[in-house]
Design a protein around this motif. Structure first.
Motif, PDB file in Angstrom:
ATOM      1  N   PRO B 275       0.778  -1.272  -0.022  1.00 12.63           N
ATOM      2  CA  PRO B 275      -0.090  -0.109  -0.200  1.00 12.63           C
ATOM      3  C   PRO B 275       0.936   1.132   0.097  1.00 12.63           C
ATOM      4  O   PRO B 275       1.904   1.257   0.693  1.00 12.63           O
ATOM      5  CB  PRO B 275      -0.703   0.040   1.323  1.00 12.63           C
ATOM      6  N   ARG B 276       0.345   2.152  -0.641  1.00 12.08           N
ATOM      7  CA  ARG B 276       1.035   3.413  -0.873  1.00 12.08           C
ATOM      8  C   ARG B 276       0.859   4.301   0.273  1.00 12.08           C
ATOM      9  O   ARG B 276      -0.297   4.456   0.726  1.00 12.08           O
ATOM     10  CB  ARG B 276       0.961   4.430  -2.183  1.00 12.08           C
ATOM     11  N   SER B 277       1.709   4.768   1.130  1.00  9.12           N
ATOM     12  CA  SER B 277       1.418   5.295   2.453  1.00  9.12           C
ATOM     13  C   SER B 277       1.270   7.007   2.002  1.00  9.12           C
ATOM     14  O   SER B 277       1.627   7.184   1.003  1.00  9.12           O
ATOM     15  CB  SER B 277       2.613   5.613   3.345  1.00  9.12           C
ATOM     16  N   LYS B 278       0.616   7.683   2.803  1.00  6.80           N
ATOM     17  CA  LYS B 278       0.061   9.252   2.441  1.00  6.80           C
ATOM     18  C   LYS B 278       1.611   9.789   2.197  1.00  6.80           C
ATOM     19  O   LYS B 278       1.413  10.712   1.406  1.00  6.80           O
ATOM     20  CB  LYS B 278      -0.615   9.657   3.916  1.00  6.80           C
ATOM     21  N   ALA B 279       2.730   9.823   3.034  1.00  7.42           N
ATOM     22  CA  ALA B 279       3.944  10.490   2.842  1.00  7.42           C
ATOM     23  C   ALA B 279       4.324  10.085   1.510  1.00  7.42           C
ATOM     24  O   ALA B 279       4.726  11.310   0.688  1.00  7.42           O
ATOM     25  CB  ALA B 279       4.752  10.060   4.111  1.00  7.42           C
TER      26      ALA B 279
END
Lengths: 238, 299
Positions: B275-279
């Motif tokens: 999953p791509r993190s927000k950062a």
């Protein structure tokens, strides 16, 4: 880009690597000594079982020796560490696994039990080398069977097997390096750790070699003293 | 004695010649001349660049990025540029870029200052995170929760080193650090309750989790304790090709192609779901500098 390997022996004593090695040596010595106590007591017991007059004891002793002697130590270690606790079912398994330093305890016990099978074989050989006459002489003086073993046969046999036991005592220190594979922080582990942190593997491995050599020489010396102290004229030594 | 001097002189002369040849060779010029770009690709860096056993070819996120780069290069030079793949390993990738065996390495190389001295790095396109695999109902939610827990790591990994360093620095105090030999053994230790959390790169942890009989019983935690930024490598001092790689990355983010490729390899249905993190999402948006619509056109 430099292609030649540059030696830096200071990784053997520089902070924190010198401390790593000292910790490693301490763990190796502890594992070897405690493992050896287990191996010796269990090994002599099982070796005695193998020559007892009762069939079931002989069978149990034989089974123990064959199981522990014929499986590589590394596989045994993995089995006891990863699969061992599962034998007891879920809840006990989690309790066992929550012990801090479990790998260290498992390594010591496994080392002791593995070496015990080898000590048992040496013990049996020692017993077999004592002639029937001694048995009969002991029994005829009115000693019971256990007393015969306790006072006549075992003291004799133990002296005879001191030289082969020296080898086993050495081997237990060397085998303790395999405990690295379950994450016990002993000498070999520490030398590899120094390698992975400094990329000076040649030096750290040489250091580990010298440590094992020194330990081995100390054991040989110790057992040599024991041998000459305990020798009986006409059996071993002149 | 004289013989040695002559030999030494010839040797030094040859070396300077080699050096000057390497410097004079502008990567972009040669690509134009030969119609080929020599790309260093990894064989086992899943999901970035690896050999697909079914087709026997290099595939992965970075390989797709290579196709995009070559597509733009072809448009730039107005002719078809071919990919000449070279297999590189973590040991050979930097020497092979530095000595101009390959023009660009498209894999999963961690950007470090030490490496930057020898090669040039593109923009960072991915962050590998050192994080933890835990049971689904684990109480570990943030870095403070690591206090009093038993943490696992594999011997000799940068991840284990990161944990040890942070413990030494006093960021958290685990009950114990359990060292294992391989990642599968680490997962086994986690399953058996020997450790409360097992640590390595998020991508590897997700790979372990996906191979488990019940992947839904495990999860990687949301936070990370250390980052390893990945970049593509070009030869030192060849800024044209590096600019071109950077332009391609930025363009792919702007047009959404980057996300398509990401989802293909690391999306929920990808080879290794990460999953791509927000950062990370924010980072990708922030590096998008203004670009001409037809930036690849030759001036």
């Amino acid at each position: 880009m430099g292609l030649a390997y540059e030696f830096d022996w200071s990784v053997l004593w520089r902070n924190p690597y010198g401390m790593y090695l000292l910790q490693g040596i301490w763990v190796t010595i502890k594992m070897g000594l405690i493992g050896w106590i287990i191996a010796l007591s269990l090994g002599v017991l099982i070796g005695t079982m193998r020559i007892s007059p009762w069939r079931w004891l002989r069978f149990l002793g034989g089974a123990y020796v064959e199981v522990f002697r014929n499986i590589p130590f590394m596989v045994q270690l993995f089995f006891w560490y990863y699969a061992g606790p599962m034998i007891f079912g879920k809840s006990i398994q989690y309790q066992i696994n929550s012990i801090i330093g479990l790998n260290y305890y498992v390594a010591i016990i496994a080392l002791g039990m593995y070496t015990a099978s080898r000590v048992a074989e040496h013990t049996r050989a020692g017993f077999s080398s004592i002639s029937r006459d001694h048995h009969q002489a002991a029994l005829s003086t009115g000693l019971t069977h256990p007393q015969m073993y306790r006072y006549v046969i075992i003291p004799y046999a133990l002296r005879i097997i001191i030289p082969p036991l020296t080898t086993e005592f050495l081997t237990i220190f060397k085998n303790s390096s395999i405990a690295m594979t379950i994450g016990v922080l002993e000498t070999t582990f520490m030398s590899y750790k120094i390698d992975s942190e400094t990329f000076h593997g040649l030096e750290s491995t040489t250091g580990a070699c010298l440590i094992y050599l020194a330990l081995g020489l100390a054991v040989v010396k110790l057992m040599g003293i024991l041998e000459s102290r305990l020798k009986i004229r006409g059996t071993i030594g002149r | 004695m004289k013989k040695y001097f002559i030999f030494a002189f010839c040797f030094i002369f040859a070396m300077t010649l080699l050096g000057s040849v390497a410097l004079a060779d502008e990567t972009m010029d040669r690509i134009n001349k030969t119609g080929k770009i020599r790309v260093g690709l990894r064989e086992g860096s899943i999901p970035f660049a690896f050999i697909d056993p079914k087709v026997g070819k290099h595939v992965g996120f970075s390989v797709d990025m290579t196709y995009l780069l070559v597509e733009k290069l072809s448009q730039h030079f107005g002719k078809k540029i071919k990919i000449q793949p070279f297999t590189v390993t973590p040991k050979t990738r930097i020497p092979m870029v530095a000595n101009a065996t390959v023009d660009v390495e498209m894999g999963s190389t961690t950007y470090t200052q030490k490496r930057e001295e020898v090669v040039d790095f593109s923009y960072i396109f991915f962050f590998s995170e050192t994080t933890f695999l835990v049971p689904k109902d684990s109480p570990i939610k943030n870095i403070k929760d690591l206090n009093g827990k038993r943490l696992g790591g594999a011997r000799g990994t940068t991840n284990l080193k990161a944990i040890e360093d942070q413990v030494a620095a006093g960021r958290y105090t685990p009950k114990a650090i359990v060292v294992v030999e391989t990642h599968p053994q680490g997962f086994l230790a986690l399953k058996g309750g020997k450790v409360d959390a097992y640590s390595t790169d998020r991508s590897l942890l997700e790979g372990l989790r996906m191979k488990a009989p019940h992947p839904e019983n495990w999860k990687t935690v949301d936070f990370a304790i250390a980052y390893e930024p990945y970049g593509y490598m070009c030869r030192e001092g060849n800024s044209d090709i590096r600019d071109f790689v950077n332009n391609t990355i930025v363009w792919s983010i702007k047009t959404g192609k980057f996300y398509e490729m990401y989802d293909k390899w690391m999306g929920p249905k990808g080879v290794v779901p990460i999953p791509r993190s927000k950062a990370y999402e924010d980072y990708l948006q922030l590096i998008c500098y203004p670009q001409a619509k037809d930036w690849w056109k030759k001036k």
